[in-house]
Structure formats: structure tokens, C-alpha cells
Write an enzyme that holds these catalytic residues in place. Structure first.
Site, PDB file in Angstrom:
ATOM      1  CD  GLU A 120       0.694  -4.894  10.755  1.00  0.00           C
ATOM      2  OE1 GLU A 120       1.076  -3.416  10.775  1.00  0.00           O
ATOM      3  OE2 GLU A 120       0.206  -5.858  10.417  1.00  0.00           O
ATOM      4  CG  ASP A 136      -8.843  -1.360 -23.327  1.00  0.00           C
ATOM      5  OD1 ASP A 136      -9.832  -1.759 -23.607  1.00  0.00           O
ATOM      6  OD2 ASP A 136      -7.883  -1.923 -22.175  1.00  0.00           O
ATOM      7  N   PRO A 172       0.637  -1.550  -0.015  1.00  0.00           N
ATOM      8  CG  PRO A 172      -0.523  -1.240   2.238  1.00  0.00           C
ATOM      9  CD  PRO A 172       0.519  -1.965   1.164  1.00  0.00           C
ATOM     10  NE  ARG A 232      -7.814  -5.607 -20.345  1.00  0.00           N
ATOM     11  CZ  ARG A 232      -7.499  -5.249 -21.113  1.00  0.00           C
ATOM     12  NH1 ARG A 232      -6.587  -3.902 -21.495  1.00  0.00           N
ATOM     13  NH2 ARG A 232      -8.727  -4.583 -22.022  1.00  0.00           N
TER      14      ARG A 232
HETATM   15  N1  ADE Z   1      -0.423  -4.965  -0.190  1.00  0.00           N
HETATM   16  C1  ADE Z   1      -1.581  -4.655   0.605  1.00  0.00           C
HETATM   17  N2  ADE Z   1      -2.386  -2.974   0.064  1.00  0.00           N
HETATM   18  C2  ADE Z   1      -2.177  -3.466  -0.934  1.00  0.00           C
HETATM   19  C3  ADE Z   1      -2.577  -2.305  -1.529  1.00  0.00           C
HETATM   20  N3  ADE Z   1      -3.248  -1.498  -1.667  1.00  0.00           N
HETATM   21  N4  ADE Z   1      -1.314  -2.533  -2.989  1.00  0.00           N
HETATM   22  C4  ADE Z   1      -1.262  -3.579  -3.263  1.00  0.00           C
HETATM   23  N5  ADE Z   1      -0.547  -4.487  -2.290  1.00  0.00           N
HETATM   24  C5  ADE Z   1      -1.087  -4.442  -1.685  1.00  0.00           C
END
Ligand code: ADE
Length: 237
Positions: free
Chosen positions: A122, A175, A94, A160
Site C-alpha cells: 500500500e 523524439d 503513484p 538513452r
Molecule cells: N507504483 C505503483 N504505481 C506506480 C506508478 N504509476 N508510477 C510509479 N510507481 C508506481
């Protein structure tokens, strides 16, 4: 293109790459996808892949040694400066740069070997990021319980776009996002269904008018659902 996925849950990927465009691309030899169990590269007798964080705090952190060993096994080096030019090692997290169509396009065009590291818990020991990873990618502003679904999303978005993957009868040019707009609405037979009709313009065979209508509809939909795409407020594509 070759894609190697590193995960502690290899079974998670069971059949996900066995359908539709991805399956066809694999069978045609356009892409080869391999899934590897990080645990097989664990160095201690308990095959540990995670440990408690230095400095304390919740959760567990993925250990560096098994991931370094897996990259050494796949690429013959753990120095990202020594990777061949078309090799990218992507950490899904994230904290990464957000995946956009342009990111998928750039990887499809410029990479021929992707190694996707699926983080868990984590996080992943930051030395993995400092030494092995060339691109840290997030699929959106939400937290998943691991990088596995993100690796699937990224793989699909890239494969793709590989030359020949869509086949001759389809194309990625129209697309959503490829021109900065969402895609226009689509209709098929029957022309009337439960009293609902198909827009007249699509039935009259005038291709210039149809293209004009599609452009207007795409703009309409983008204004309503994703005005940020028009103002550029959401960063680059
Ligand atoms: N791992 C946990 N959340 C994620 C996300 N939003 N994008 C990529 N990998 C992740």
C-alpha cells in the site's frame, strides 16, 4: 551515471537492462546499473520489510529501517541535505510528480547518481519520503503493483538521453515530446507493400520539403491523439 535500484524483488530486473541502447551504454561505461535487495538491509531476524499500517486499513506498508540502512550503505548519510549535488533519491509511487520527457531530460543532464526506491504494497513509510527522497515520481495515472516497472521505465527514459548513449547515427532531438509534439510517421522499404505506397514526398530527395511534411504530420498526429499537448491542458511537459 550510476543508478542503484532498491527493491524487494531483485530477480524482477533479470535481463531488462541487457538489451539495445541500455546494454550498449552499460558496456561503454556511460552508465553503471546495480540492483540491491532491500531485504538484505532488514534489521530483525525474520528479515521483515513490511508491516501493518498504523491507524488500521488494508494492506502492508514498507518499513523504514531497511530503506534507511540501504541509503546509509550507498550514500554514507540518511540526510538528503547532505547528498552530493548530483545525487538524487527517487521514490517511484503513484503519488509522485508525473514523469514527462522534460523530467527525464533534467535528470539525464543534472544527476550523476540516482537511487531508485521501488515501493510495494500500500505504500512506503512516509518518513522515507520526508528524509531520504529528493524526487517522488509516478510514471502515469494508473496503479501498478509495485514501483519496479516504473523504475525500469524511468531508467530507460534517462539512459538513452545520456551523452553518447544513442551513438552518432541517431539523436533524441526528433523524439516525440522533445519539441512538445508527437513524432512524425516513418516508412522504410519496400516503397510499395500490399498495394500501400509510401508518401511521394519522402521519395523525391527534397530535404526542405521532407522536413516541412514531417512537421505537418507531427502536428496532425498530435492534434488527433494528444490535443492536450497543444493546449497545455495536461500540465507542463
Ligand atoms: N507504483 C505503483 N504505481 C506506480 C506508478 N504509476 N508510477 C510509479 N510507481 C508506481
Amino acid at each position: 551515471m550510476r543508478i542503484d535500484v532498491l527493491t524487494i524483488f531483485p530477480e524482477f530486473f533479470g535481463q531488462v537492462f541487457d538489451f539495445g541502447i541500455i546494454r550498449r551504454a552499460r558496456l561503454a561505461g556511460i552508465v553503471e546499473i546495480n540492483v540491491h535487495d532491500i531485504r538484505e538491509f532488514a534489521v530483525d531476524k525474520h528479515k521483515m520489510t513490511d508491516d501493518r499500517p498504523f491507524g488500521g486499513g488494508d494492506g502492508m506498508v514498507m518499513k523504514p529501517e531497511p530503506i534507511f540502512a540501504a541509503i546509509e550503505h550507498l550514500l554514507g548519510t540518511t540526510d538528503r541535505n547532505a547528498y552530493p549535488s548530483g545525487t538524487k533519491v527517487v521514490l517511484l509511487s503513484p503519488q509522485g510528480k508525473q514523469l514527462k520527457q522534460a523530467v527525464a531530460r533534467s535528470l539525464a543532464d543534472n544527476a550523476d547518481h540516482l537511487v531508485l526506491i521501488c515501493g510495494r504494497y500500500e505504500g512506503v513509510d512516509e518518513r522515507v519520503n520526508e528524509t531520504l527522497v529528493t524526487n517522488e515520481i509516478s510514471i502515469g495515472d494508473y496503479v501498478l503493483s509495485g514501483g519496479e516497472p516504473a523504475a525500469i521505465v524511468l531508467t530507460d527514459a534517462i539512459v538513452r538521453l545520456l551523452p553518447e548513449a544513442l551513438g552518432s547515427d541517431t539523436s533524441a532531438e526528433n523524439d516525440s515530446f522533445s519539441d512538445g509534439l508527437l513524432d512524425c510517421p516513418h516508412y522504410t522499404r519496400p516503397a510499395e507493400f500490399m498495394g500501400m505506397t509510401v508518401p511521394e514526398v519522402l521519395l523525391n530527395g527534397n530535404h526542405a520539403e521532407i522536413e516541412k511534411w514531417r512537421g505537418e504530420m507531427a502536428l496532425d498526429k498530435t492534434k488527433r491523439n494528444r490535443p492536450d499537448l497543444l493546449t497545455g491542458e495536461n500540465g507542463d511537459m
